[in-house]
Every structure is written in structure tokens, then in C-alpha cells.
Design an enzyme around this catalytic site. Structure first.
Site, PDB file in Angstrom:
ATOM      1  N   LYS A 163       0.360  10.367   4.653  1.00 12.95           N
ATOM      2  CA  LYS A 163       1.671  10.672   4.049  1.00 12.95           C
ATOM      3  C   LYS A 163       1.567  10.654   2.521  1.00 12.95           C
ATOM      4  O   LYS A 163       0.724   9.955   1.954  1.00 12.95           O
ATOM      5  CB  LYS A 163       2.758   9.727   4.565  1.00 12.95           C
ATOM      6  CG  LYS A 163       2.873   8.423   3.856  1.00 12.95           C
ATOM      7  CD  LYS A 163       4.208   7.733   4.171  1.00 12.95           C
ATOM      8  CE  LYS A 163       4.297   6.502   3.274  1.00 12.95           C
ATOM      9  NZ  LYS A 163       5.600   6.141   2.855  1.00 12.95           N
TER      10      LYS A 163
ATOM     11  N   LYS B 258       3.238   6.890  -3.281  1.00 16.68           N
ATOM     12  CA  LYS B 258       3.127   6.558  -4.714  1.00 16.68           C
ATOM     13  C   LYS B 258       1.816   5.874  -5.019  1.00 16.68           C
ATOM     14  O   LYS B 258       1.307   5.966  -6.116  1.00 16.68           O
ATOM     15  CB  LYS B 258       4.250   5.591  -5.123  1.00 16.68           C
ATOM     16  CG  LYS B 258       5.630   6.155  -5.072  1.00 16.68           C
ATOM     17  CD  LYS B 258       6.589   5.119  -5.637  1.00 16.68           C
ATOM     18  CE  LYS B 258       7.864   5.042  -4.827  1.00 16.68           C
ATOM     19  NZ  LYS B 258       7.781   4.086  -3.707  1.00 16.68           N
TER      20      LYS B 258
ATOM     21  N   LYS C 275      -0.787  -1.099   5.567  1.00 17.41           N
ATOM     22  CA  LYS C 275      -0.934  -1.557   4.186  1.00 17.41           C
ATOM     23  C   LYS C 275      -1.957  -2.671   4.062  1.00 17.41           C
ATOM     24  O   LYS C 275      -2.688  -2.742   3.079  1.00 17.41           O
ATOM     25  CB  LYS C 275       0.423  -2.004   3.609  1.00 17.41           C
ATOM     26  CG  LYS C 275       1.355  -0.828   3.356  1.00 17.41           C
ATOM     27  CD  LYS C 275       2.454  -1.125   2.367  1.00 17.41           C
ATOM     28  CE  LYS C 275       3.170   0.173   1.999  1.00 17.41           C
ATOM     29  NZ  LYS C 275       4.288   0.021   1.109  1.00 17.41           N
TER      30      LYS C 275
END
Ligand code: AQP
Length: 329
Positions: free
Chosen positions: A192, A195, A109
Site C-alpha cells: 500500500k 508515508k 508494522k
């Protein structure tokens, strides 16, 4: 009785990955175990956020989860129950920097610009450990991406017990589904489904209509080869493997059983069958979600009821942890 706990970040509309990797299992487990499910809004501000969007996404996520069949009295908002943040702080002081440095989700991230990310993103796994352990939950149904965080939660629980000379926090077990534990991005089978991916075409939302689902599946990336009859070798074709896995998971079949049915066929036919199956399973959730969203006040009232139940269970556990570390209660 063992207790189940899990959470979802209100960082967007829940997608098929969240559903197959986690939410669907929650609806089954809640029938068998004392269960709590949480909209983890404290976690969702670890990345940049917009307050108005966060509010709307929290309500949509709650509506989706209720539409999937989660028990309304056991679904609540994390920030409304103070035990999470209180135990989270204690765990910030128990967990080690060396442990956090190994967390791959932080690396993914934060990317190259780690110095510029929030301290919250770095200590996120400590708060996740607190989310679970504040309930003395032992079973945690999550997708594959959370495996490392569950291991860390066990390290934190053990260190707390060791440092305080008690056997207070139990061992946690991650319940990761055998198939579809990692649903992949429809446009790139190596990433993956997420959202926060900029492309909405990369994921099936739990609010998608049958028409939207059909469009996204039609546009989903594939390769020119027909489907094989054996699952062996499909790993080298990540997009094909992903669609086969999704079909299998939705129809309770192994990927091999899906290939027994569709092996040798081109993607045209298979995509039609997948679209039909997705429309049958997902479109009713979308319909129910939209109905629920017509009355936001009702959703908020249900979440408050859930928060009361969550506080009742977690408050004595966290107060005992506070006493054990030497806080006066
Ligand atoms: N692609 C996935 N396949 C299977 N399971 C998944 N989960 C998430 N993505 C997949 C599982 O869904 C639960 C809730 O996840 P989360 O919202 O708390 O956080 P996340 O894993 O970071 O999900 P996203 O969609 O990728 O959100 P963003 O983009 O905001 O980071 C978890 O049990 C997770 O394992």
C-alpha cells in the site's frame, strides 16, 4: 444527528492514498454531519520518531487538511485533548490480549522483530477505539487498512457496555470508499502507498508540484502490455490496476469506465492523461498548503480552537465513562 470522527497520523506528508481513501470523504461528510478530525500524534509515537520532525509534520499535515477544505474549527491535535488518553487507558483494561494478537497492522508494522517494538504499537487499536467513542461518533470514514480496527472498536464498546451493565457506547460504522480504499505504492503494486516507505517515488504527496507529479508518474512501475478493455484479469497486473483505480477515483469513474476510454492504449498516453488529472486536482492543494505554512502561528491558533470544541464534546462523555467504571468525579 450522527457524528463523524476520523484521524490521520502526522508521520509524514499526507499522500494520495490518505486523500482518496480518507480525506476527500471527510470534506464531503463534514457538510452533512457533526464532524471532528484529528491529528493523532499520540499514535504517531508508537513507532520510532524524532521530536523536531514530529512537530514539523504535525504542522504540514494540518496545513494539508485545511488546504483540502476541512473545517478549521473541527480540526485539532489529539494530545491537546486529554479525553483520548483517559478513555484509551480504560479501554486498555477492557480490551483482551487475544483480540490484539489478531491485529494484522501490528504484525505488518512490527515485522519479525516484535519483541523490540513499543507497547504503544501493540495497544494502538485500543486508543483508536477511544478516539472515536470519546465523541460517541458512529460514522468513521477510513481506508481499507482500518477495517479490522473498527471491528475491534465495536468489540471494546460492546464489552464495556456489557461489563458495566449499560448501553452507553454506540455501534460504529466504518465508511470505506468503494474504489481507491487502498491506493498502492507506485513502485510496487503489491504494497500500500504509505508515508513511511523509504522511497518518495512510491507516493504522490499532497505537497507535490505539477513537475514532481509528472516525474513520479513517469517513473511509476507498469508492465509491457497495453491496457485491457475489461477490468476482469487486471488484478494480476497490480500496478496497472492501481493507476486505473487512481484515475477513476479522481474523475469519479469506475475502473471499467476508465478502461472503456483507455483500453487498448499503451501506458505512455494513459500516464500523460493521469499526470494532467493529478496536476489539476493535487497541485492546487500543494499551493494552498505552502501558503498556509507561511503563518504557523495562525495554524496553531486554529488547532487550539478545534481542541476547545473537541474537549467540549468529549469531556462529558469520558467523564460519564469514568463514573461508570467507578472513578470519583
Ligand atoms: N494507501 C492508502 N490507500 C487508501 N487509504 C489510505 N490510508 C492510509 N494509507 C492509505 C487512510 O488514510 C487515513 C490516515 O491514515 P494514517 O496516517 O492514520 O495511518 P496509516 O494508515 O498507517 O497511513 P500510512 O500513510 O501508511 O502511514 P504510516 O506509513 O505512518 O503507517 C486512514 O483512514 C487510512 O485508512
Amino acid at each position: 444527528m450522527q457524528r463523524v470522527f476520523s484521524g490521520i497520523q502526522p508521520t509524514g506528508v499526507p499522500h494520495l492514498g490518505n486523500y482518496l481513501g480518507a480525506i476527500r470523504n471527510w470534506t464531503t461528510l463534514q457538510k452533512e454531519y457533526d464532524s471532528f478530525f484529528c491529528l493523532v500524534d499520540l499514535h504517531s509515537i508508537t513507532m520510532p520518531w524524532e521530536p523536531e520532525k514530529l512537530r514539523a509534520q504535525t504542522l504540514i499535515t494540518a496545513a494539508c487538511l485545511l488546504a483540502c477544505g476541512l473545517n478549521p474549527g473541527r480540526l485539532y491535535i489529539q494530545s491537546a485533548v486529554s479525553t483520548h488518553a483517559r478513555l484509551g487507558w480504560i479501554f486498555n483494561c477492557i480490551s483482551r490480549l487475544g483480540w490484539l494478537n489478531r491485529m494484522t497492522q501490528f504484525k505488518d508494522k512490527a515485522g519479525k522483530n516484535r519483541e523490540n517494538h513499543s507497547a504503544g504499537l501493540y495497544v494502538y487499536p485500543n486508543l483508536m477505539a477511544a478516539d472515536i467513542l470519546a465523541f460517541h461518533a458512529t460514522l468513521v470514514p477510513v481506508g481499507d487498512d482500518q477495517r479490522q480496527h473498527i471491528e475491534l472498536a465495536n468489540d471494546i464498546a460492546q464489552k464495556f457496555n456489557h461489563d458495566m451493565g449499560v448501553e452507553f457506547f454506540p455501534e460504529i460504522k466504518g465508511l470505506i470508499p468503494p474504489h481507491a480504499a487502498r491506493v498502492m505504492n507506485l513502485r510496487d503494486g503489491t504494497k500500500k502507498m504509505s508515508k513511511s516507505d523509504p522511497s518518495e517515488q512510491s507516493r504522490i504527496l499532497l505537497t507535490d508540484s505539477a513537475e514532481n507529479i509528472a516525474l513520479k508518474i513517469r517513473r511509476a512501475k507498469t508492465d509491457p502490455e497495453p491496457l485491457p478493455s475489461e477490468v476482469l484479469g487486471l488484478e494480476e497486473r497490480p500496478e496497472a490496476l492501481n493507476l486505473v483505480t487512481i484515475y477513476g477515483s479522481l474523475s469519479d469513474k469506475t475502473p471499467q469506465a476508465v478502461l472503456n476510454e483507455f483500453g487498448g492504449q499503451g501506458f505512455g498516453q494513459f500516464k500523460n492523461a493521469l499526470t494532467e488529472l493529478l496536476a489539476e486536482k493535487i497541485a492546487p492543494i500543494a499551493h494552498k498548503t505552502n501558503q498556509l505554512l507561511e503563518d504557523e502561528g495562525h495554524i496553531i491558533a486554529l488547532l487550539r480552537k478545534g481542541a476547545e470544541a473537541a474537549a467540549e464534546v468529549s469531556e462529558p462523555i469520558v467523564q460519564e465513562a469514568e463514573r461508570l467504571v467507578g472513578f470519583i468525579r
